[in-house]
Every structure is written in C-alpha cells, then in structure tokens.
Design an enzyme around this catalytic site. Structure first.
Site, mmCIF file in Angstrom:
data_model
loop_
_atom_site.group_PDB
_atom_site.id
_atom_site.type_symbol
_atom_site.label_atom_id
_atom_site.label_comp_id
_atom_site.label_asym_id
_atom_site.label_seq_id
_atom_site.Cartn_x
_atom_site.Cartn_y
_atom_site.Cartn_z
ATOM 1 N N SER A 4 21.275 -12.045 -17.226
ATOM 2 C CA SER A 4 20.055 -12.759 -16.854
ATOM 3 C C SER A 4 20.172 -13.522 -15.538
ATOM 4 C CB SER A 4 19.660 -13.720 -17.973
ATOM 5 O OG SER A 4 20.789 -14.447 -18.404
ATOM 6 N N THR A 21 18.171 -18.525 -17.717
ATOM 7 C CA THR A 21 18.369 -18.882 -16.316
ATOM 8 C C THR A 21 19.368 -20.003 -16.238
ATOM 9 O OG1 THR A 21 16.162 -18.277 -15.615
ATOM 10 C CG2 THR A 21 17.188 -20.062 -14.398
ATOM 11 N N THR A 69 18.264 -16.844 -11.219
ATOM 12 C CA THR A 69 17.976 -15.959 -12.352
ATOM 13 C C THR A 69 17.667 -14.536 -11.876
ATOM 14 O OG1 THR A 69 16.571 -15.753 -14.321
ATOM 15 C CG2 THR A 69 15.478 -16.394 -12.304
ATOM 16 N N ARG A 85 7.232 -9.262 -9.757
ATOM 17 C CA ARG A 85 6.988 -10.489 -10.522
ATOM 18 C C ARG A 85 7.969 -11.578 -10.088
ATOM 19 N NH1 ARG A 85 10.149 -13.981 -14.106
ATOM 20 N NH2 ARG A 85 8.701 -14.981 -15.515
ATOM 21 N N THR A 96 14.005 -23.455 -17.958
ATOM 22 C CA THR A 96 14.399 -22.109 -18.339
ATOM 23 C C THR A 96 13.365 -21.609 -19.349
ATOM 24 O OG1 THR A 96 16.167 -20.803 -19.341
ATOM 25 C CG2 THR A 96 15.926 -23.036 -20.148
ATOM 26 N N GLY A 97 13.291 -20.315 -19.508
ATOM 27 C CA GLY A 97 12.322 -19.759 -20.437
ATOM 28 C C GLY A 97 11.249 -18.968 -19.723
HETATM 29 C C1 SD4 Z 1 11.836 -16.636 -15.366
HETATM 30 N N1 SD4 Z 1 12.531 -18.787 -16.154
HETATM 31 O O1 SD4 Z 1 12.041 -15.801 -14.515
HETATM 32 C C2 SD4 Z 1 13.004 -17.476 -15.807
HETATM 33 C C3 SD4 Z 1 13.716 -16.776 -16.907
HETATM 34 C C4 SD4 Z 1 14.485 -17.669 -17.800
HETATM 35 O O2 SD4 Z 1 15.504 -18.149 -19.780
HETATM 36 O O3 SD4 Z 1 14.692 -18.791 -17.606
HETATM 37 N N2 SD4 Z 1 14.907 -17.325 -18.908
HETATM 38 O O4 SD4 Z 1 10.754 -16.793 -15.909
#
Ligand code: SD4
Length: 346
Positions: free
Chosen positions: A86, A201, A219, A229, A252-253
């Site tokens: 990731s 991330t 990330t 994207r 994160t997320g």
């Molecule tokens: C995103 N926030 O590209 C990042 C991905 C991520 O845990 O954090 N994942 O949307």
C-alpha cells in the site's frame, strides 16, 4: 446507527479501557500525553509499519536532527518495503495495472510539497520535498511530476513487483472495485488478494528537540482505483496538515471521505480552538460518519494528531487502526486507536 453493543464497546474504547494492546494503561497515557515542559522529541505514525518507520526517524531526532528530515527518512522505510502493498514500490496497482504513488511533506512554517499519480519513482516523498524546495509550486501530478523527478535525477524503475502483478491479475477475474474498510476481521482480510487490506497509508508527524514540527504522508492509494485517481495523501489539508503554532494531523483510509471534509486541516483547526488532539480526531471522524447516510459502516478513515507540546490523539471509524509512538522513553510503542464502531464486517 451503531448498535447498543457497538456503542458500549466504543465508549470503553474511547475511555481508553481497551485502547492499548501492547502497553499497560499508564504507559499508554504517558505515550499520548504532553512531553515534559523541558521538551523533547517525539514521532508518531500510522499503522503497525509505523514502528519501523519511527525508528528510522528517531535515528535523526535523537541526534538533534530536524523534524522535516526525520519524517522524510521515516516514511521511506515502508516506501522501500516490497512486502508492503500500500506504499511505494510493491504497492498494488490501479485498475490498468499501473502503480501510481501519492505523497506530501509539510513543515511547521507552512512550507509544503506534494506529488500525485507519480509512476516509476520509488520514493515519492523525496520528490515531494524537492517540489517544496526547488519549485515555486506545491503539487505536481502524473507526467509532469515524473518529468520533474527525471530532471532532478531521481532513478526510474518498474514499481510493479511480481507479487503485486499477480494480485492484480487475480482481481481482474472479477474486476469489482469497492473502497472497503480496513478492519480486524480476519476472514475479511483473508478474502482480499494477497490476504491483505487494499489500503494503508503511512502518515508521520514529528516534533524535534528544537520544538519544530513536520509531517509526511505517502501511499500507493486504493488498490484497483481508476487510473488518475488521487487520494487525500498528497492533498495539503486533507491527508496532511502541519502548523507549527498548533500541531499536525494526518489521515489514512478512504481518501475521498477525508478530502470531502478537509480532514487534517480540520483536526489542526480544532486543536487551535482548544480541543485536545484526541477530541479533535474524534470530531473529524464524527463529521465523516454524520455525512454518510449509511453512517460510514463500511468505510475506514483514521486520523492521527500531534500537538506542539507532544500530546497525541487518534480516532478511526472502524476498529483496527493502529499507530506507533516513539520518544526518548520508548521507541517501539504500538497503540490501538479508539473507534466509532467496535467491529466493521460482522
Ligand atoms: C488514499 N488514504 O489513497 C489513502 C489510502 C489509505 O489506508 O490510507 N489507506 O485514499
């Protein structure tokens, strides 16, 4: 709406009763509270891999190094880890099989740089810093970011590892995209290609011994995303924000939810208004949950904050978000963030 059971468990988590898997409560409280008035350095970062990343940052901070150098060095650890799908090289690709990276870096004085949808460069955080220091811009994207990286002498390489390619080919069989939450549900995790969540991330925030703050976020974004994207991580104010007068925040997320709410900026502004780092993260998560008609039951977002006095806060929608805290007392703490929902996919 969360069930009563979820609510009770969440209240316990918020109160810290279940918040620390590897530390006694008193030690956890010390890890989250302000540093002694005499000051000191501290670095915090998202997820389990934050422990190793913090250690690299600490190697600089403990020698009196600058927060900005520390975060840049720290996040390069997961960027270089091929087993990490990731962040950086080895990250899962987009729908078209292309690994595109997002990263940002920010200093306490408002200086910042970022790259988005950058291909073929293994350490996007270094390019982000170069954008900050060698251009009048903040954010370079796609081909332009790659062109800049080439001109600056960054080495180019194929970032798609055989393992990530195999996971992508497996995904192509169904080619269903869903920005699923990261959770502790092991069955769910196992069902994902490679047995892993499709996003995580690293966001890192550091306070150095001179009292300066900095942050970095990097990330490969959501696996199988549409080509082009861009998530929250390279967007200043969304995935990262630092203000030396107040503190810093990172996220994160599911990045779309963070961008919609200017998440990290919101956390820092709430701290400016007097909320603790913990309260600020809770409020930022609450806004996301409130705006979603389904209560964000299937999404994960986590915020991590570091106030200028060293106090730390974290909150997430789903259970399972961890963060690492490192200072002179201990370098390897890993804490479990409280969350809105106790379980996500039951
Ligand atoms: C995103 N926030 O590209 C990042 C991905 C991520 O845990 O954090 N994942 O949307």
């Amino acid at each position: 709406m969360p069930s009563r059971r979820d609510f009770l468990k969440t209240s316990m988590l918020a109160a810290g009763a279940l918040a620390v898997p590897r530390l006694a409560p008193a030690a956890a409280a010390r890890a989250q509270g302000a540093l002694p008035a005499a000051g000191g350095a501290r670095v915090v970062s998202t997820w389990d891999f934050g422990v190793a990343a913090n250690r690299a940052a600490w190697a600089l901070l403990s020698q009196g190094g600058k927060a900005l150098d520390a975060v840049e060095a720290g996040v390069q650890v997961p960027e270089a880890d091929l087993a990490n799908h990731s962040v950086g090289k080895g990250g899962y690709p987009d729908r078209d099989g292309r690994v595109t990276l997002d990263a940002s870096i920010m200093d306490g004085d408002g200086r910042c740089g970022a790259v988005a949808c950058l291909e073929r460069i293994a350490h996007p955080v270094k390019v982000a810093r170069r954008v900050m220091e060698a251009t009048p811009h903040v954010l370079l994207v796609g081909d332009g970011a790659l062109q800049f990286a080439r001109e600056q002498g960054f080495p180019e390489e194929n970032l798609l590892t055989p393992e990530a390619e195999q996971a992508w080919r497996e995904w192509l069989k169904t080619a269903k995209y869903k920005p699923v939450a990261n959770s502790e549900n092991l069955d769910y995790r196992r069902s994902l290609p490679g047995g892993k969540d499709n996003h995580d991330t690293i966001g890192m925030l550091a306070l150095d011994a001179h009292g300066h703050l900095a942050g970095a976020c990097t990330t490969s974004g959501m696996a199988w995303k549409l080509h082009g994207r861009v998530g929250d991580s390279p967007i200043i104010g969304a995935g990262l924000y630092v203000d030396g007068e107040v503190g810093g925040a990172t996220s994160t997320g599911v990045g779309e939810e963070v961008i919609r709410n200017a998440g990290s900026f919101l956390v820092v502004e709430l701290m400016r208004q007097g909320r603790s780092p913990q309260e600020a993260c809770e409020e930022a998560v609450r806004r996301i949950v409130k705006k979603r008609p389904d209560g964000a039951k299937e999404l994960q977002v986590g915020f991590l904050a570091l106030r200028r006095d060293g106090a730390v806060g974290a909150h997430a929608i789903q259970q399972g978000f961890t963060y690492a805290v490192c200072d002179a007392l201990r370098q390897d703490r890993l804490l479990a963030s409280p969350s809105v929902y106790a379980t996500s996919f039951s």
